[in-house]
Design an enzyme around this catalytic site. Structure first.
Site, PDB file in Angstrom:
ATOM      1  N   ASP A  82     -22.980  23.302 117.481  1.00  0.00           N
ATOM      2  CA  ASP A  82     -23.353  24.649 118.207  1.00  0.00           C
ATOM      3  C   ASP A  82     -24.917  24.798 118.441  1.00  0.00           C
ATOM      4  O   ASP A  82     -25.352  25.559 119.179  1.00  0.00           O
ATOM      5  CB  ASP A  82     -22.800  25.799 117.161  1.00  0.00           C
ATOM      6  CG  ASP A  82     -23.239  25.450 115.759  1.00  0.00           C
ATOM      7  OD1 ASP A  82     -24.082  24.658 115.392  1.00  0.00           O
ATOM      8  OD2 ASP A  82     -23.011  26.439 114.900  1.00  0.00           O
ATOM      9  N   ARG A  83     -25.648  23.711 117.804  1.00  0.00           N
ATOM     10  CA  ARG A  83     -27.006  23.824 118.276  1.00  0.00           C
ATOM     11  C   ARG A  83     -27.557  22.732 119.510  1.00  0.00           C
ATOM     12  O   ARG A  83     -26.677  21.986 119.586  1.00  0.00           O
ATOM     13  CB  ARG A  83     -27.990  23.564 117.087  1.00  0.00           C
ATOM     14  CG  ARG A  83     -27.758  24.337 115.920  1.00  0.00           C
ATOM     15  CD  ARG A  83     -28.731  24.111 114.708  1.00  0.00           C
ATOM     16  NE  ARG A  83     -28.758  24.955 113.729  1.00  0.00           N
ATOM     17  CZ  ARG A  83     -29.560  25.120 112.809  1.00  0.00           C
ATOM     18  NH1 ARG A  83     -30.619  24.288 112.957  1.00  0.00           N
ATOM     19  NH2 ARG A  83     -29.486  26.227 111.941  1.00  0.00           N
ATOM     20  N   ASP A 142     -22.077  20.032 114.195  1.00  0.00           N
ATOM     21  CA  ASP A 142     -20.696  20.695 114.506  1.00  0.00           C
ATOM     22  C   ASP A 142     -20.836  21.035 115.833  1.00  0.00           C
ATOM     23  O   ASP A 142     -20.143  21.909 116.434  1.00  0.00           O
ATOM     24  CB  ASP A 142     -20.505  21.991 113.729  1.00  0.00           C
ATOM     25  CG  ASP A 142     -21.467  22.991 113.727  1.00  0.00           C
ATOM     26  OD1 ASP A 142     -22.656  22.747 113.491  1.00  0.00           O
ATOM     27  OD2 ASP A 142     -21.317  24.207 113.418  1.00  0.00           O
ATOM     28  N   ASP A 144     -26.130  19.101 117.281  1.00  0.00           N
ATOM     29  CA  ASP A 144     -26.237  19.183 116.000  1.00  0.00           C
ATOM     30  C   ASP A 144     -24.793  18.665 115.197  1.00  0.00           C
ATOM     31  O   ASP A 144     -23.770  18.397 115.718  1.00  0.00           O
ATOM     32  CB  ASP A 144     -26.638  20.331 115.156  1.00  0.00           C
ATOM     33  CG  ASP A 144     -25.590  21.681 115.118  1.00  0.00           C
ATOM     34  OD1 ASP A 144     -24.777  21.640 116.087  1.00  0.00           O
ATOM     35  OD2 ASP A 144     -25.439  22.371 114.112  1.00  0.00           O
ATOM     36  N   SER A 151     -22.899  22.274 109.324  1.00  0.00           N
ATOM     37  CA  SER A 151     -23.960  22.287 110.621  1.00  0.00           C
ATOM     38  C   SER A 151     -24.569  21.111 110.526  1.00  0.00           C
ATOM     39  O   SER A 151     -24.209  20.139 110.647  1.00  0.00           O
ATOM     40  CB  SER A 151     -24.482  23.561 110.650  1.00  0.00           C
ATOM     41  OG  SER A 151     -25.205  23.719 111.813  1.00  0.00           O
ATOM     42  N   HIS A 152     -25.854  21.351 110.684  1.00  0.00           N
ATOM     43  CA  HIS A 152     -27.011  20.602 110.854  1.00  0.00           C
ATOM     44  C   HIS A 152     -27.250  19.589 109.395  1.00  0.00           C
ATOM     45  O   HIS A 152     -28.026  18.692 109.281  1.00  0.00           O
ATOM     46  CB  HIS A 152     -28.268  20.855 111.360  1.00  0.00           C
ATOM     47  CG  HIS A 152     -28.568  22.077 110.625  1.00  0.00           C
ATOM     48  ND1 HIS A 152     -27.867  23.383 110.607  1.00  0.00           N
ATOM     49  CD2 HIS A 152     -29.579  22.204 109.672  1.00  0.00           C
ATOM     50  CE1 HIS A 152     -28.549  24.362 109.812  1.00  0.00           C
ATOM     51  NE2 HIS A 152     -29.385  23.697 109.135  1.00  0.00           N
ATOM     52  N   LYS A 172     -22.687  30.139 118.900  1.00  0.00           N
ATOM     53  CA  LYS A 172     -23.648  29.425 119.881  1.00  0.00           C
ATOM     54  C   LYS A 172     -22.941  28.103 120.313  1.00  0.00           C
ATOM     55  O   LYS A 172     -22.121  27.651 119.343  1.00  0.00           O
ATOM     56  CB  LYS A 172     -24.838  29.148 118.899  1.00  0.00           C
ATOM     57  CG  LYS A 172     -25.004  28.482 117.759  1.00  0.00           C
ATOM     58  CD  LYS A 172     -26.200  28.708 116.880  1.00  0.00           C
ATOM     59  CE  LYS A 172     -25.910  28.079 115.535  1.00  0.00           C
ATOM     60  NZ  LYS A 172     -26.357  28.664 114.436  1.00  0.00           N
ATOM     61  N   ARG A 202     -39.059  30.322 105.147  1.00  0.00           N
ATOM     62  CA  ARG A 202     -39.412  29.963 106.521  1.00  0.00           C
ATOM     63  C   ARG A 202     -40.530  31.090 106.770  1.00  0.00           C
ATOM     64  O   ARG A 202     -40.475  32.195 106.671  1.00  0.00           O
ATOM     65  CB  ARG A 202     -38.109  30.212 107.301  1.00  0.00           C
ATOM     66  CG  ARG A 202     -36.967  29.299 106.715  1.00  0.00           C
ATOM     67  CD  ARG A 202     -36.051  29.162 107.942  1.00  0.00           C
ATOM     68  NE  ARG A 202     -34.725  28.930 107.791  1.00  0.00           N
ATOM     69  CZ  ARG A 202     -34.351  27.670 107.310  1.00  0.00           C
ATOM     70  NH1 ARG A 202     -35.108  26.751 107.329  1.00  0.00           N
ATOM     71  NH2 ARG A 202     -33.059  27.284 107.063  1.00  0.00           N
TER      72      ARG A 202
END
Ligand code: G1P
Ligand code: ZN
Length: 543
Positions: free
Chosen positions: A281-282, A279, A277, A113-114, A376, A496
């Site tokens: 999806d964001r 891949d 991002d 991902s990111h 997403k 987080r």
């Protein structure tokens, strides 16, 4: 070419997290590591004999090598067909669409991902089910169980498959079909949105910048925004996928997409800015002089989706992950539709989308999407925004101001404390958990706690239960602090802290978010003693 059964031993720690298995690239490149995990997936889904699989990734370092291994293993395990994005490229939403469109038996998506890419950075592999979505927990649990009892894997010895040439070839009896990674996805977007209206918008001089962050969405954004919708050449920047994403974090937020933020908040800003991002999806959305938080973007899209053809009949319902702000809840209440609160991770939206209970879903971590795929989808969010801007004729800032005036504003921020020793992070969460029963009614740094619990979720469709999904503490006046441990990190633990404060008073809608959130930030520290217990006085990343 011959089939080999290679003896192997189980490898500890191949437990998929929030979105598949993520590790340092060198770990994935280690002896038998990728092979073991792929075989564990195949075993967990009852083998792949006679099945078809979609395979592709975000183009990061090791993407191409890993695909060659997966193809040889799929062939050895008897798969009938592998549908592979040209050059090994498929964005996550495009892979989800392809799995669904081709009625395949699922897919393997190679991405972290990111997270940054490269030999010393991160790699990941995720199995998606035939509905196109990330495997639910009962499947990932089975993958983990298989990984612990593996004694061998199957692979054919053969030369590499040409991933660049479109068309079909054979690999040990398996058909390998190399497909254009963009075409099917672009056709789907055209069905969903009013491309004529968006074309007219660009033709009228509307300007935007799309920052692909040297990651997978470059080819998709160029084909759709520039070639199809007529945005000027150069609208898409950093549009060629690179194995190391140009050395940056392909994470579309104000920290990592700083160039875009600077442009959009400066004197030369075009009307609209967006980023995606690693891949694809964001998404990040920013208007001229107006950053839109992902939680606000979800709420705005839910409120205005009817302006796009695919959603003109209204939404069946909406869903958000628990730490996402309640802005979308207020829209759902006004529309009279259901609003589901799920654990973090897109996989929890799958059943709601499949059952037709939710149409649009979103997460505070820059993920928004709908029932068009089961992931997403960054470009989808950008195109829905463009559709809304084109049809409403309003600017991002105008739309947001009107939205807040109508629904109130949920100020929101996420604070990440990264690379914390696991024991320290666990101690913070365990102490909070122990304190929960006595918290309601107490005053912390001047704020009264109205409720405190650990989030657990019972899936309304299949009844499955997921406990321990984050600690949520609500204070008076719509203020809230949520604490959870990241499930996607590859080094130490990340805590987080998610902060939220609702303001409905018309005079309170344009505060500095840090000012609006200061009281709940102090209360969060008072209740968690995070700084004291970890020695960290400030978060590493604030989004
Ligand atoms: C993070 C995000 C979460 C998202 C996931 C995959 O997970 O917070 O919303 O679904 O990445 O993109 P976390 O590291 O918090 O477990
Ligand atoms: Zn992603």
């Amino acid at each position: 070419m011959h089939l080999q059964t290679i003896p192997t031993d189980p490898i500890e720690g191949q437990k998929p997290g929030t979105s598949g298995l993520r590790k340092k690239t060198r770990v994935f490149m280690g002896r038998h590591y990728l092979e073991n995990y792929v075989q564990a997936i195949f075993n967990a889904i009852g083998g792949v004999q006679g099945k078809s699989l979609v395979i592709g990734g975000d183009g990061r370092y090791f993407n191409d090598r890993a695909i060659q291994v997966i193809l040889r293993m799929a062939a050895a395990n008897g798969a009938a067909r592998a549908i592979v994005g040209q050059g090994g490229i498929l964005s996550t939403p495009a892979a989800s669409h392809l799995i669904r469109k081709r009625h395949s038996d699922g897919g393997l998506i190679l991405s972290a991902s990111h997270n940054p890419g490269g030999p010393d950075e991160d790699f990941g592999l995720k199995y998606n089910t035939p509905n196109g979505g990330p495997a639910p927990e009962h499947v990932t649990d089975r993958v983990h169980a298989e990984s612990l009892r593996l004694t061998s894997y199957q692979i054919v010895e053969t030369s590499d498959v040409d991933l660049e040439t479109l068309g079909q070839t054979a690999l040990a009896g398996m058909i390998v079909e190399i497909v254009d990674p963009v075409a099917d996805y672009a056709a789907l977007m055209q069905q969903l949105f009013d491309f004529d209206a968006i074309r007219a918008l660009f033709a009228g001089g509307f300007r935007m910048r799309f920052d692909a962050m040297h990651a997978v969405t470059g080819p998709y954004a160029k084909a759709i925004l520039e070639d199809e919708l007529g945005a000027p050449r150069g609208t898409v920047v950093n549009g060629t996928p690179l194995p190391d994403f140009g050395g940056g974090h392909p994470d579309p937020n104000p920290i990592w997409a700083k160039d875009l933020m600077d442009l959009m908040l400066g004197p030369e800003a075009p009307e609209f800015g967006a980023a995606s991002d690693g891949d694809g999806d964001r998404n990040m959305i920013v208007g001229r002089g107006c950053y839109v938080t992902p939680s606000d973007s979800l709420a705005l899209l839910a409120a205005q989706a009817h302006l796009a053809p695919a959603y003109s009949a209204g939404l069946k319902g909406v869903a958000r992950s628990m730490p996402t702000s309640a802005a979308v809840d207020r829209v759902a209440a006004s529309l009279g539709i259901a609003c589901y609160e799920t654990p973090t991770g897109w996989k929890f939206f799958g059943n709601l989308l499949d059952a037709g209970r939710a149409t649009i879903c979103g997460e505070e971590s820059a993920g928004t999407g709908s029932d068009h795929v089961r992931e997403k989808d960054g470009l989808w969010a950008v195109l829905l925004w463009l559709n809304i801007l084109a049809v409403s004729g309003k600017s991002v800032a105008e739309l947001m101001a009107e939205h807040w005036a109508r629904y109130g504003r949920n100020y929101y921020s996420r604070h990440d404390y990264e690379g914390i020793p696991k024991a320290d992070a666990d101690a913070v969460i365990n102490r909070l958990r122990a304190a929960l029963p006595a918290l309601a009614g107490q005053t912390c740094a001047g704020l009264v706690v109205t409720s405190a619990d650990e989030f657990g979720y019972e899936d309304p469709v299949d009844g499955s239960v997921s406990n321990g999904q984050g600690i949520r503490i609500s204070f008076e006046d719509g203020q809230r602090a949520v604490f959870r441990l990241s499930g996607t990190g590859t080094e130490g633990a990340t805590i987080r802290v998610y902060l939220e404060a609702l303001r409905t008073d018309p005079g309170q809608l344009t505060l500095d978010p840090a000012v609006a959130l200061a009281p709940v930030a102090q209360a969060a520290e008072a209740v968690s003693r995070l700084a004291e217990m970890t020695g960290r006085n400030r978060p590493d990343v604030v989004t």
